[in-house]
Design an enzyme around this catalytic site. Structure first.
Site, PDB file in Angstrom:
ATOM      1  N   TYR A  56       0.828  -1.219   0.000  1.00 54.55           N
ATOM      2  CA  TYR A  56       0.000   0.000   0.000  1.00 54.55           C
ATOM      3  C   TYR A  56       0.856   1.260   0.000  1.00 54.55           C
ATOM      4  CZ  TYR A  56      -4.103  -2.853   0.198  1.00 54.55           C
ATOM      5  OH  TYR A  56      -5.076  -3.758  -0.150  1.00 54.55           O
ATOM      6  N   HIS A 109     -14.633   1.262  -0.438  1.00 57.33           N
ATOM      7  CA  HIS A 109     -13.553   0.346  -0.060  1.00 57.33           C
ATOM      8  C   HIS A 109     -12.366   1.056   0.555  1.00 57.33           C
ATOM      9  CE1 HIS A 109     -15.188  -2.871  -3.042  1.00 57.33           C
ATOM     10  NE2 HIS A 109     -15.841  -2.859  -1.894  1.00 57.33           N
TER      11      HIS A 109
HETATM   12  C1  BV8 Z   1     -17.956  -8.387   2.229  1.00 57.25           C
HETATM   13  C2  BV8 Z   1      -9.829  -2.568  -1.862  1.00 57.25           C
HETATM   14  C3  BV8 Z   1     -19.462  -8.935   3.958  1.00 57.25           C
HETATM   15  C4  BV8 Z   1      -8.521  -3.271  -1.846  1.00 57.25           C
HETATM   16  C5  BV8 Z   1     -11.273  -4.264  -2.741  1.00 57.25           C
HETATM   17  C6  BV8 Z   1     -15.552 -15.308   1.496  1.00 57.25           C
HETATM   18  C7  BV8 Z   1     -15.310 -14.629   2.694  1.00 57.25           C
HETATM   19  C8  BV8 Z   1     -15.687 -13.288   2.849  1.00 57.25           C
HETATM   20  C9  BV8 Z   1     -16.293 -12.615   1.820  1.00 57.25           C
HETATM   21  C10 BV8 Z   1     -16.501 -13.296   0.639  1.00 57.25           C
HETATM   22  C11 BV8 Z   1     -16.156 -14.630   0.473  1.00 57.25           C
HETATM   23  N1  BV8 Z   1     -16.517 -15.017  -0.795  1.00 57.25           N
HETATM   24  C12 BV8 Z   1     -17.068 -13.965  -1.424  1.00 57.25           C
HETATM   25  C13 BV8 Z   1     -17.072 -12.921  -0.570  1.00 57.25           C
HETATM   26  C14 BV8 Z   1     -17.506 -11.599  -0.825  1.00 57.25           C
HETATM   27  C15 BV8 Z   1     -16.318 -10.829  -1.350  1.00 57.25           C
HETATM   28  C16 BV8 Z   1     -16.329 -11.007  -2.852  1.00 57.25           C
HETATM   29  O1  BV8 Z   1     -17.159 -10.446  -3.513  1.00 57.25           O
HETATM   30  N2  BV8 Z   1     -15.382 -11.832  -3.354  1.00 57.25           N
HETATM   31  C17 BV8 Z   1     -15.336 -12.071  -4.787  1.00 57.25           C
HETATM   32  C18 BV8 Z   1     -13.885 -12.323  -5.198  1.00 57.25           C
HETATM   33  C19 BV8 Z   1     -16.234 -13.258  -5.104  1.00 57.25           C
HETATM   34  N3  BV8 Z   1     -16.513  -9.450  -0.972  1.00 57.25           N
HETATM   35  C20 BV8 Z   1     -15.989  -8.985   0.167  1.00 57.25           C
HETATM   36  O2  BV8 Z   1     -15.243  -9.618   0.892  1.00 57.25           O
HETATM   37  C21 BV8 Z   1     -16.442  -7.588   0.543  1.00 57.25           C
HETATM   38  N4  BV8 Z   1     -16.929  -7.611   1.889  1.00 57.25           N
HETATM   39  O3  BV8 Z   1     -18.541  -9.141   1.486  1.00 57.25           O
HETATM   40  O4  BV8 Z   1     -18.285  -8.250   3.565  1.00 57.25           O
HETATM   41  C22 BV8 Z   1     -20.595  -7.986   3.867  1.00 57.25           C
HETATM   42  C23 BV8 Z   1     -21.079  -7.544   2.644  1.00 57.25           C
HETATM   43  C24 BV8 Z   1     -22.171  -6.679   2.618  1.00 57.25           C
HETATM   44  C25 BV8 Z   1     -22.734  -6.269   3.792  1.00 57.25           C
HETATM   45  C26 BV8 Z   1     -22.219  -6.724   4.982  1.00 57.25           C
HETATM   46  C27 BV8 Z   1     -21.145  -7.565   5.037  1.00 57.25           C
HETATM   47  C28 BV8 Z   1     -15.303  -6.593   0.512  1.00 57.25           C
HETATM   48  C29 BV8 Z   1     -14.700  -6.557  -0.861  1.00 57.25           C
HETATM   49  C30 BV8 Z   1     -13.726  -5.379  -0.940  1.00 57.25           C
HETATM   50  C31 BV8 Z   1     -12.343  -5.886  -1.274  1.00 57.25           C
HETATM   51  N5  BV8 Z   1     -11.493  -4.728  -1.542  1.00 57.25           N
HETATM   52  N6  BV8 Z   1     -10.589  -3.140  -2.944  1.00 57.25           N
HETATM   53  C32 BV8 Z   1      -7.507  -2.468  -2.553  1.00 57.25           C
HETATM   54  O5  BV8 Z   1      -7.843  -1.680  -3.456  1.00 57.25           O
HETATM   55  O6  BV8 Z   1      -6.342  -2.662  -2.205  1.00 57.25           O
HETATM   56  S1  BV8 Z   1     -11.917  -5.093  -4.052  1.00 57.25           S
HETATM   57  C33 BV8 Z   1     -11.356  -4.505  -5.533  1.00 57.25           C
HETATM   58  O7  BV8 Z   1     -11.700  -5.440  -6.563  1.00 57.25           O
HETATM   59  C34 BV8 Z   1     -12.031  -3.248  -6.006  1.00 57.25           C
HETATM   60  O8  BV8 Z   1     -12.237  -2.358  -4.967  1.00 57.25           O
HETATM   61  C35 BV8 Z   1     -13.307  -3.712  -6.650  1.00 57.25           C
HETATM   62  O9  BV8 Z   1     -14.348  -3.788  -5.703  1.00 57.25           O
HETATM   63  C36 BV8 Z   1     -12.989  -5.130  -7.025  1.00 57.25           C
HETATM   64  C37 BV8 Z   1     -13.105  -5.347  -8.517  1.00 57.25           C
HETATM   65  O10 BV8 Z   1     -12.208  -4.495  -9.098  1.00 57.25           O
HETATM   66  P1  BV8 Z   1     -12.670  -3.526 -10.305  1.00 57.25           P
HETATM   67  O11 BV8 Z   1     -12.690  -2.153  -9.752  1.00 57.25           O
HETATM   68  O12 BV8 Z   1     -13.917  -3.996 -10.964  1.00 57.25           O
HETATM   69  O13 BV8 Z   1     -11.453  -3.713 -11.247  1.00 57.25           O
HETATM   70  P2  BV8 Z   1     -11.144  -4.966 -12.193  1.00 57.25           P
HETATM   71  O14 BV8 Z   1      -9.694  -4.940 -12.500  1.00 57.25           O
HETATM   72  O15 BV8 Z   1     -11.737  -6.220 -11.619  1.00 57.25           O
HETATM   73  O16 BV8 Z   1     -11.985  -4.606 -13.491  1.00 57.25           O
HETATM   74  C38 BV8 Z   1     -11.668  -3.430 -14.211  1.00 57.25           C
HETATM   75  C39 BV8 Z   1     -12.724  -3.279 -15.261  1.00 57.25           C
HETATM   76  O17 BV8 Z   1     -12.481  -2.069 -15.971  1.00 57.25           O
HETATM   77  C40 BV8 Z   1     -12.709  -4.401 -16.286  1.00 57.25           C
HETATM   78  O18 BV8 Z   1     -14.034  -4.836 -16.504  1.00 57.25           O
HETATM   79  C41 BV8 Z   1     -12.150  -3.738 -17.555  1.00 57.25           C
HETATM   80  O19 BV8 Z   1     -12.756  -4.244 -18.720  1.00 57.25           O
HETATM   81  C42 BV8 Z   1     -12.538  -2.305 -17.343  1.00 57.25           C
HETATM   82  N7  BV8 Z   1     -11.625  -1.343 -17.957  1.00 57.25           N
HETATM   83  C43 BV8 Z   1     -10.262  -1.418 -18.069  1.00 57.25           C
HETATM   84  N8  BV8 Z   1      -9.816  -0.295 -18.684  1.00 57.25           N
HETATM   85  C44 BV8 Z   1     -10.893   0.484 -18.937  1.00 57.25           C
HETATM   86  C45 BV8 Z   1     -12.043  -0.165 -18.472  1.00 57.25           C
HETATM   87  N9  BV8 Z   1     -13.269   0.362 -18.590  1.00 57.25           N
HETATM   88  C46 BV8 Z   1     -13.375   1.570 -19.174  1.00 57.25           C
HETATM   89  N10 BV8 Z   1     -12.313   2.268 -19.640  1.00 57.25           N
HETATM   90  C47 BV8 Z   1     -11.064   1.762 -19.550  1.00 57.25           C
HETATM   91  N11 BV8 Z   1     -10.023   2.459 -20.025  1.00 57.25           N
END
Ligand code: BV8
Length: 233
Positions: A56, A109
């Site tokens: 970070y 986040h």
């Molecule tokens: C939660 C901060 C409960 C970090 C992030 C087991 C145990 C516990 C939880 C879980 C579990 N299994 C599943 C879960 C839920 C889990 C989850 O969803 N897991 C996934 C993997 C299945 N979620 C959590 O744990 C969350 N908390 O559930 O708590 C709860 C929930 C609700 C209410 C009460 C309690 C917490 C998740 C947060 C994690 N932290 N970020 C850091 O930054 O260091 S996550 C991080 O990845 C991001 O913040 C974002 O949320 C996520 C996805 O990233 P994106 O932003 O979408 O980026 P990505 O690279 O994936 O995609 C980029 C996109 O942009 C692509 O589509 C691409 O095509 C496009 N793109 C690229 N270039 C361009 C473009 N578009 C336009 N123009 C361009 N030029």
């Protein structure tokens, strides 16, 4: 479009990609050279705090080398000129939305430029290196400051405020997110249930594309200014 009053915008890493900030899911599945589970979970922090703090620290230091792009600036214009309700919910932890002029903004986040003291619970602006184990600016405790970032398994911030905005929005717009992480990935369904029109702007179809009334594929830096002009023009 004339009956739109309340807008919720969700952004992800894709909106910062053209500013030079790497997205999460690069071709090698690594994120800045690390596996997500090795740097973005409380377990990773407990297991290897130096690795996580340095990860970070590096991203925080990089903020000084990147600039907002036309997509951030277009949302800043929308914020200034839109007379209805607007909430920009970002999953990003960079400060490019603020620097692009957004004010009605919420980091669900967390933020790279914020520290969170595990001793007293206070959060405060932070721009140095946590790997140096700084003292808390509030209580003075040494070495208890962690990144103010929501890791996997942790509760996202201000969910009640987000849910209230989704319940009353007429338009939900998702920009630059893969729709891979919950609860953010479920917002489009909540918005649809509230009767909102839903629009996605992304480089590729997200995992939730089927839930959007409309999908525009392309770069945020090109699509977002056109969308804002169309709304305000
Ligand atoms: C939660 C901060 C409960 C970090 C992030 C087991 C145990 C516990 C939880 C879980 C579990 N299994 C599943 C879960 C839920 C889990 C989850 O969803 N897991 C996934 C993997 C299945 N979620 C959590 O744990 C969350 N908390 O559930 O708590 C709860 C929930 C609700 C209410 C009460 C309690 C917490 C998740 C947060 C994690 N932290 N970020 C850091 O930054 O260091 S996550 C991080 O990845 C991001 O913040 C974002 O949320 C996520 C996805 O990233 P994106 O932003 O979408 O980026 P990505 O690279 O994936 O995609 C980029 C996109 O942009 C692509 O589509 C691409 O095509 C496009 N793109 C690229 N270039 C361009 C473009 N578009 C336009 N123009 C361009 N030029």
């Amino acid at each position: 479009m004339s009956d739109i009053r309340n807008i919720v915008v969700l952004t992800g890493a894709g909106i910062s990609a053209e500013s030079g900030v790497p997205t999460f899911r690069g071709p090698d599945g690594l994120w800045e050279g690390q596996r997500v589970e090795d740097v973005a979970t409380p377990e990773a922090y407990a297991r290897n705090p130096d690795l996580v703090l340095d990860f970070y620290d590096q991203r925080r230091a990089k903020l000084g080398t990147v600039e907002p792009n036309p997509a951030h600036e277009a949302l800043g214009r929308l914020d200034r000129e839109w007379s209805g309700e607007l909430l920009i919910v970002t999953q990003n932890v960079d400060d490019l939305h603020e620097r692009g002029g957004a004010r009605r903004l919420l980091h669900m986040h967390g933020e790279l430029k914020s520290g969170w003291c595990m001793a007293c619970g206070d959060r405060f602006p932070f721009s140095g290196k946590m790997a140096n184990r700084p003292a808390c600016l509030s209580c003075g405790e040494q070495g208890k400051v962690r990144p103010d970032i929501v890791w996997f398994g942790e509760m996202p911030y201000k969910m009640d405020r987000i849910d209230a905005a989704l319940a009353t929005c007429d338009l939900f717009v998702s920009i630059g997110t893969s729709g891979a992480v919950y609860p953010a990935a479920g917002f489009v369904q909540t918005a649809r249930y509230s009767g909102a029109h839903t629009l996605e702007m992304n480089l590729d179809p997200s995992e939730g594309s089927i839930f959007f009334h409309e999908s525009r594929m392309g770069k945020a830096g090109e699509l977002v200014p056109l969308w804002v002009e169309g709304l305000l023009g």
